[in-house]
Design an enzyme around this catalytic site. Structure first.
Site, PDB file in Angstrom:
ATOM      1  N   THR A  82       6.654 108.199  -9.282  1.00  0.00           N
ATOM      2  CA  THR A  82       6.368 109.552  -9.538  1.00  0.00           C
ATOM      3  C   THR A  82       7.488 109.638  -8.696  1.00  0.00           C
ATOM      4  O   THR A  82       8.430 108.946  -8.363  1.00  0.00           O
ATOM      5  CB  THR A  82       5.248 109.821  -8.589  1.00  0.00           C
ATOM      6  OG1 THR A  82       5.073 110.547  -7.803  1.00  0.00           O
ATOM      7  CG2 THR A  82       4.039 109.508  -9.820  1.00  0.00           C
TER       8      THR A  82
ATOM      9  N   TYR B  58      -4.354 114.575   4.842  1.00  0.00           N
ATOM     10  CA  TYR B  58      -3.965 113.737   3.304  1.00  0.00           C
ATOM     11  C   TYR B  58      -5.294 112.610   3.132  1.00  0.00           C
ATOM     12  O   TYR B  58      -6.093 112.951   2.370  1.00  0.00           O
ATOM     13  CB  TYR B  58      -3.006 113.054   3.030  1.00  0.00           C
ATOM     14  CG  TYR B  58      -2.953 112.642   1.662  1.00  0.00           C
ATOM     15  CD1 TYR B  58      -2.666 113.950   0.556  1.00  0.00           C
ATOM     16  CD2 TYR B  58      -3.203 111.666   1.565  1.00  0.00           C
ATOM     17  CE1 TYR B  58      -2.501 113.251  -0.888  1.00  0.00           C
ATOM     18  CE2 TYR B  58      -2.646 111.002  -0.008  1.00  0.00           C
ATOM     19  CZ  TYR B  58      -2.862 111.888  -0.670  1.00  0.00           C
ATOM     20  OH  TYR B  58      -3.289 111.334  -2.472  1.00  0.00           O
TER      21      TYR B  58
ATOM     22  N   ILE C 247       1.494 105.294  -6.674  1.00  0.00           N
ATOM     23  CA  ILE C 247       1.621 105.561  -7.616  1.00  0.00           C
ATOM     24  C   ILE C 247       3.229 105.467  -7.840  1.00  0.00           C
ATOM     25  O   ILE C 247       3.722 106.893  -7.051  1.00  0.00           O
ATOM     26  CB  ILE C 247       1.553 106.891  -9.006  1.00  0.00           C
ATOM     27  CG1 ILE C 247      -0.196 106.556  -8.355  1.00  0.00           C
ATOM     28  CG2 ILE C 247       1.798 106.863  -9.980  1.00  0.00           C
ATOM     29  CD1 ILE C 247      -1.061 108.020  -9.278  1.00  0.00           C
TER      30      ILE C 247
ATOM     31  N   ASP D  34      -4.343 129.733  -8.872  1.00  0.00           N
ATOM     32  CA  ASP D  34      -4.177 128.607  -8.094  1.00  0.00           C
ATOM     33  C   ASP D  34      -5.598 128.538  -6.836  1.00  0.00           C
ATOM     34  O   ASP D  34      -6.585 128.944  -7.234  1.00  0.00           O
ATOM     35  CB  ASP D  34      -3.948 129.538  -6.425  1.00  0.00           C
ATOM     36  CG  ASP D  34      -3.671 128.473  -4.929  1.00  0.00           C
ATOM     37  OD1 ASP D  34      -4.753 128.026  -5.451  1.00  0.00           O
ATOM     38  OD2 ASP D  34      -2.534 128.401  -4.435  1.00  0.00           O
TER      39      ASP D  34
ATOM     40  N   LYS E 288      -8.835 113.082   1.742  1.00  0.00           N
ATOM     41  CA  LYS E 288      -8.981 112.264   0.290  1.00  0.00           C
ATOM     42  C   LYS E 288     -10.534 112.064   0.356  1.00  0.00           C
ATOM     43  O   LYS E 288     -11.476 111.385  -0.611  1.00  0.00           O
ATOM     44  CB  LYS E 288      -8.166 111.125  -0.051  1.00  0.00           C
ATOM     45  CG  LYS E 288      -7.090 111.779  -0.855  1.00  0.00           C
ATOM     46  CD  LYS E 288      -7.445 113.015  -1.852  1.00  0.00           C
ATOM     47  CE  LYS E 288      -5.756 113.421  -2.865  1.00  0.00           C
ATOM     48  NZ  LYS E 288      -6.851 114.025  -4.018  1.00  0.00           N
TER      49      LYS E 288
END
Length: 308
Positions: free
Chosen positions: A247, A212, A245, A117, A216
């Protein structure tokens, strides 16, 4: 008229050059064979600045997704790869095992898995130190470990925010720190790539992920500051910011919110989403000598999303 070159007139290097195939019987054919053989001889030197031959690269978040796709590209470029991830050891029929098998059977390299981790600084340091001790060096890092959570700002808990920033910022920081320590200890130059996102530059319309996006943005700023500190040691630090992307995660998201299937592609200039394979070249570029004078920069690959 047939022509032949006297053997005594050739140097040892020239004799080796023309040994295979045999010298043709006409000047034109001879010329073609010369250039073809010379091309074959020089091919290993073509674009050699992109080569990662025998370099040792660590990839966090390397067990799947974009991290694994980039790992395969690095193996193809000649690197030895050590993948870090918090997942259990990949199954024998997994994509990771396929890439690892290809590394040894086809590419003349190897890929090793380490479970950790990235928030565990002590364990991370021990694993990275062990890699450096075993290999005698570490040349590069792709810090790709990260998590995502879509929650409205008014509903975000402190625990969720701490976890997001802990993995996406602190985890990236500690991974870079562990690798840089080994490089500096060995007085060795290298290249570190921190995976950011276009979401570190802009707020995504219709995507509710404040923590998030903040994480970033933190990665982009972290890369600039680490570049400033470690440049004197010959360590380059850059960030790579992908756009949307395709995924498994986005596929499931489209099932839940179908309108995003068309809205997201329409938000960039190419009118489509990207695929993990489209970031292979960026990874090789940033880790190789092809980007030798690039540091403290963000390479944004977003289909023009942020350029409107």
């Amino acid at each position: 008229m047939a022509s032949r070159i006297p053997t005594r007139a050739l140097t040892a290097g020239s004799r080796a050059l023309f040994a295979r195939p045999p010298a043709p019987s006409t000047p034109i054919a001879f010329s073609r064979a010369f250039h073809q053989t010379k091309t074959q001889r020089d091919r290993s030197n073509l674009l050699r600045e992109f080569s990662l031959k025998d370099r040792v690269v660590v990839i966090s978040g390397g067990a799947r997704g974009v991290g694994l796709t980039q790992a395969e590209a690095l193996l193809e470029a000649g690197a030895v790869v050590h993948a870090l991830d918090r997942l259990p050891v990949p199954a024998k029929d997994s994509d990771f095992s396929r890439v690892a098998q290809r590394a040894t059977s086809e590419l003349g390299s190897r890929m090793t898995y380490h479970r950790v981790d990235v928030r565990d600084q002590k364990a991370l340091g021990e694993i990275v130190g062990g890699i450096a001790e075993k290999e005698g060096r570490i040349d590069g890092l792709i810090a790709a470990a990260g998590i995502q959570q879509e929650t409205p700002a008014l509903e975000y808990t402190a625990e969720d925010s701490d976890k997001m920033l802990g993995v996406n910022v602190t985890g990236v920081f500690m991974t870079a720190q562990a690798v840089a320590r080994e490089m500096i200890k060995r007085k060795q130059k290298g290249s570190l790539v921190l995976i950011g996102s276009m979401s570190g530059t802009v707020a995504n319309r219709g995507l509710i992920c404040p923590a998030y996006n903040a994480s970033k943005a933190g990665v982009l700023q972290l890369a600039r500051n680490l570049a400033a500190e470690w440049g004197e040691h010959g360590i380059r630090v850059n960030s790579l910011s992908p756009g949307y992307i395709v995924t498994a995660m986005t596929d499931s998201l489209f099932e839940a919110i179908p309108e995003r299937r068309t809205a997201w592609p329409d938000a960039n200039m190419l009118k489509r989403l990207s695929y993990p394979e489209e970031y292979r070249g960026a990874a090789v570029f940033l880790l190789s000598d092809a980007s030798s004078f690039m540091t403290g920069a963000d390479l944004r690959v977003d289909g023009g999303h942020c350029a409107w």
